[in-house]
Design a protein around this motif. Structure first.
Motif, PDB file in Angstrom:
ATOM      1  N   GLN A 373       0.657  -1.360  -0.091  1.00  0.00           N
ATOM      2  CA  GLN A 373       0.186   0.264   0.085  1.00  0.00           C
ATOM      3  C   GLN A 373       1.119   1.111  -0.140  1.00  0.00           C
ATOM      4  N   VAL A 374       2.472   1.560   0.504  1.00  0.00           N
ATOM      5  CA  VAL A 374       3.214   2.390   0.754  1.00  0.00           C
ATOM      6  C   VAL A 374       3.471   2.807  -0.617  1.00  0.00           C
ATOM      7  N   VAL A 375       4.088   1.236  -1.012  1.00  0.00           N
ATOM      8  CA  VAL A 375       4.997   1.167  -2.381  1.00  0.00           C
ATOM      9  C   VAL A 375       3.757   2.534  -3.377  1.00  0.00           C
ATOM     10  N   LYS A 376       2.809   1.585  -3.179  1.00  0.00           N
ATOM     11  CA  LYS A 376       1.577   2.676  -4.113  1.00  0.00           C
ATOM     12  C   LYS A 376       1.250   3.688  -4.264  1.00  0.00           C
ATOM     13  N   ARG A 377       1.146   4.460  -2.652  1.00  0.00           N
ATOM     14  CA  ARG A 377       1.058   5.880  -2.509  1.00  0.00           C
ATOM     15  C   ARG A 377       2.283   6.470  -3.412  1.00  0.00           C
ATOM     16  N   LEU A 378       3.506   6.302  -2.579  1.00  0.00           N
ATOM     17  CA  LEU A 378       5.043   6.250  -3.140  1.00  0.00           C
ATOM     18  C   LEU A 378       4.887   6.821  -5.244  1.00  0.00           C
ATOM     19  N   LEU A 384       1.261  12.493  -9.004  1.00  0.00           N
ATOM     20  CA  LEU A 384       0.744  13.549  -9.104  1.00  0.00           C
ATOM     21  C   LEU A 384       1.581  15.023  -9.086  1.00  0.00           C
ATOM     22  N   LEU A 385       2.903  14.521  -9.140  1.00  0.00           N
ATOM     23  CA  LEU A 385       4.058  15.894  -8.914  1.00  0.00           C
ATOM     24  C   LEU A 385       3.696  15.914 -10.657  1.00  0.00           C
ATOM     25  N   ILE A 390       0.037  18.637  -7.798  1.00  0.00           N
ATOM     26  CA  ILE A 390       0.682  18.995  -5.950  1.00  0.00           C
ATOM     27  C   ILE A 390       1.822  19.397  -5.925  1.00  0.00           C
ATOM     28  N   ASP A 391       2.934  20.201  -5.384  1.00  0.00           N
ATOM     29  CA  ASP A 391       4.158  20.704  -5.876  1.00  0.00           C
ATOM     30  C   ASP A 391       4.651  21.004  -4.451  1.00  0.00           C
ATOM     31  N   HIS A 392       5.650  20.747  -5.365  1.00  0.00           N
ATOM     32  CA  HIS A 392       7.253  20.059  -5.095  1.00  0.00           C
ATOM     33  C   HIS A 392       6.776  20.108  -2.999  1.00  0.00           C
ATOM     34  N   ASP A 393       6.806  20.710  -2.355  1.00  0.00           N
ATOM     35  CA  ASP A 393       6.789  21.147  -0.869  1.00  0.00           C
ATOM     36  C   ASP A 393       5.748  19.715  -0.438  1.00  0.00           C
ATOM     37  N   ALA A 394       5.043  19.413  -0.638  1.00  0.00           N
ATOM     38  CA  ALA A 394       4.270  18.844  -0.711  1.00  0.00           C
ATOM     39  C   ALA A 394       4.286  17.974  -1.050  1.00  0.00           C
ATOM     40  N   TYR A 395       5.383  17.016  -2.066  1.00  0.00           N
ATOM     41  CA  TYR A 395       5.266  15.723  -2.807  1.00  0.00           C
ATOM     42  C   TYR A 395       6.820  16.006  -1.638  1.00  0.00           C
ATOM     43  N   ASP A 396       7.443  16.241  -1.328  1.00  0.00           N
ATOM     44  CA  ASP A 396       8.860  16.721  -0.191  1.00  0.00           C
ATOM     45  C   ASP A 396       8.201  15.650   1.056  1.00  0.00           C
ATOM     46  N   ALA A 398       5.150  14.597   1.849  1.00  0.00           N
ATOM     47  CA  ALA A 398       4.370  13.384   1.266  1.00  0.00           C
ATOM     48  C   ALA A 398       5.460  11.998   0.841  1.00  0.00           C
ATOM     49  N   TYR A 399       6.285  12.350   0.717  1.00  0.00           N
ATOM     50  CA  TYR A 399       7.982  11.447   0.248  1.00  0.00           C
ATOM     51  C   TYR A 399       8.037  10.722   2.032  1.00  0.00           C
ATOM     52  N   SER A 400       8.016  12.161   2.345  1.00  0.00           N
ATOM     53  CA  SER A 400       9.634  12.011   3.535  1.00  0.00           C
ATOM     54  C   SER A 400       8.688  11.138   4.506  1.00  0.00           C
ATOM     55  N   ARG A 401       7.280  10.643   4.787  1.00  0.00           N
ATOM     56  CA  ARG A 401       6.901  10.350   5.322  1.00  0.00           C
ATOM     57  C   ARG A 401       6.190   9.064   5.125  1.00  0.00           C
TER      58      ARG A 401
END
Length: 515
Positions: A373-378, A384-385, A390-396, A398-401
């Motif tokens: 599930q996490v891999v699919k979200r990544l 989305l980017l 989504i912008d780069h800040d939102a991407y970074d 969410a990607y970190s989380r």
């Protein structure tokens, strides 16, 4: 017409889950009617079956002994209604057999005329005991969780009383005895000795032992902290309690410094219990006065040292350490097991391993699903980017989380794999120990010897000059030896000529009718 005693049992926890004495009673009565059995006595009890120290069961035993050879059966609905302690169950079955009473569970009948049926009986008895131990583990885990959360969930220490907060969770609140605790700490700071403080407190109206006062003065609970004890790889920690402290933290640590300095001022040499020549020290008790025996060395005229176990209380027992150590080693050498009992033990271990494997596999499957599930979200984040949703800040962010979650799940999976490997290794070691008791004992160091002694003999050991005596040996070991006895492979069930057990063991030569 055959005659029978019927017994119905539930524990308090089982009542809460809907178990009923009436339902058991009805089943037993109908069974007796169908099989033309006369019920001569009925017993109903609301008590845990972890042992046979149960009020109604004691009455049942008294009645059975009084009417020896007059009763044919003791009937229960299932074997967990009889007991949840495997080893004691076999001992008790032999005792009933000696009274010409056959114990039967109507839902799990056993043909005692077939020797192989003893294995089925063992399985029927061991699984309720495993269930009990599993529940105990959950309870201990719950208590530890409460301690970590800063909540005292046991009987309140002196100076506090048990209460509940507005969320109905356990909470300590100061009681009318809190003044005595404050007085003890204040007087310690004013340099008064513990004996005087104890005397003062007793005159004020609180009876307190010397040991209890010492424990109070060292307990962090009185300044609002709770000790979470060591467990496995977790070290002991001190956490903030949710309760109100009776004294201040500063007062507590001032008293600790005073206590520490007083111990130093005594200038007592440290007593070392760990001596290779005295592995039984700490476990051995005097057979006369029952006090704990110690051990020390005596020097002969030629300067050679000889070690002895001796009683410093009555001073009437003193034994050569080499002789007593040899007797103990010979007892371990007598612990020999038949092929049947070892196979049964292995089957029990396998059943535990399979149960553990099933639980571990379920956890692994859940973790794998979470990982996917996490891999699919990544992967979705990247789309989305690229699509500009989504912008780069939102991407970074969410990607970190999600990356952290992915790494955490992978570590949990690795830990489960290591656990399975370790469990299998422990399984093989546990099985091999049955053939290597004396060898392991002889070849290990003093720390290993004392751990092995403590694991085999949970109670005290006494020596009368020829034989050792103990009230109980390890439940698993006694269970295996009892199975040997039931399968007819031991000579009258004797464990060792140099070891005698408590009154729970049926006297030699007394053979039950049906077992």
């Amino acid at each position: 017409m055959k005659k029978a005693i019927i017994m119905c049992r539930v524990s308090t926890d089982e009542q809460a889950k809907g178990y009923s004495l009436d339902v058991q009673h009805e089943q037993l009565v109908k069974y007796c009617q169908r099989n033309n059995i006369e019920i001569v006595k009925k017993y109903r009890e609301d008590h845990s079956a972890k042992n046979f120290d149960r009020p109604e069961f004691k009455k049942l035993m008294q009645y059975a002994k009084k009417h020896k050879n007059q009763i044919d059966y003791l009937l229960v609905t299932s074997w967990d209604r009889f007991s949840r302690n495997t080893t004691d169950s076999f001992v008790m079955l032999r005792m009933f057999g000696a009274l010409s009473i056959e114990v039967q569970a109507i839902e799990q009948p056993i043909d005692f005329n077939v020797p192989e049926s003893k294995a089925l009986l063992a399985m029927n008895l061991v699984f309720p005991e495993i269930d009990n131990e599993r529940r105990s583990i959950k309870i201990r885990s719950g208590i530890r969780g409460s301690l970590k959360a800063g909540r005292w969930c046991r009987k309140a220490p002196v100076g506090y009383k048990n209460s509940r907060d507005n969320q109905n969770k356990p909470l300590l609140v100061p009681s009318d005895k809190a003044k005595y605790i404050q007085y003890a700490f204040d007087e310690m700071i004013s340099d008064k000795c513990q004996a005087e403080i104890r005397s003062d407190i007793q005159k004020m109206g609180l009876k307190i032992s010397r040991n209890n006062l010492s424990n109070i003065l060292r307990n962090p609970v009185y300044f609002g902290k709770i000790v979470v004890p060591t467990k496995d790889d977790e070290p002991q920690t001190l956490v903030e309690g949710v309760h109100e402290g009776i004294i201040t933290e500063d007062t507590f640590y001032k008293v600790q410094e005073i206590l520490k300095n007083r111990v130093k001022s005594r200038n007592r040499s440290q007593y070392n219990r760990q001596r290779e020549e005295l592995p039984l020290r700490g476990k051995l008790h005097c057979s006369r006065c029952k006090s704990k025996m110690t051990g020390s060395a005596s020097r002969s005229q030629n300067g050679k040292r000889f070690f002895y176990y001796h009683c410093n209380s009555c001073r009437k027992e003193r034994y050569n350490a080499i002789k007593l150590n040899d007797v103990f080693t010979s007892i371990l050498s007598d612990f020999k097991f038949t092929k049947q009992s070892k196979l049964l033990y292995k089957e029990v271990l396998k059943s535990l391993a399979l149960s553990d494997d099933k639980g571990q596999e379920n956890k692994k499957q859940l973790l794998k699903e979470k990982l996917q599930q996490v891999v699919k979200r990544l992967e979705s984040l990247q789309d989305l980017l690229v699509d500009g949703k989504i912008d780069h800040d939102a991407y970074d962010s969410a990607y970190s989380r999600y990356s952290s979650q992915k790494q955490e799940i992978k570590e949990q999976l690795e830990n489960l794999n290591r656990h399975n490997s370790s469990f299998k290794q422990d399984f093989e070691k546990a099985y091999k120990v049955l053939d290597e008791f004396d060898t392991i004992y002889i070849n290990t160091d003093i720390h290993g010897k004392q751990r092995l002694i403590g694991s085999i003999f949970p109670e005290n050991i006494e020596f009368d000059g020829k034989k050792c005596r103990t009230t109980r040996i390890n439940d698993v070991l006694r269970y295996i030896l009892q199975i040997d006895k039931e399968l007819g492979q031991k000579n009258k069930g004797q464990i060792s000529k140099k070891l005698s057990l408590s009154h729970l063991v049926v006297p030699l030569g007394l053979e039950p009718r049906t077992l």
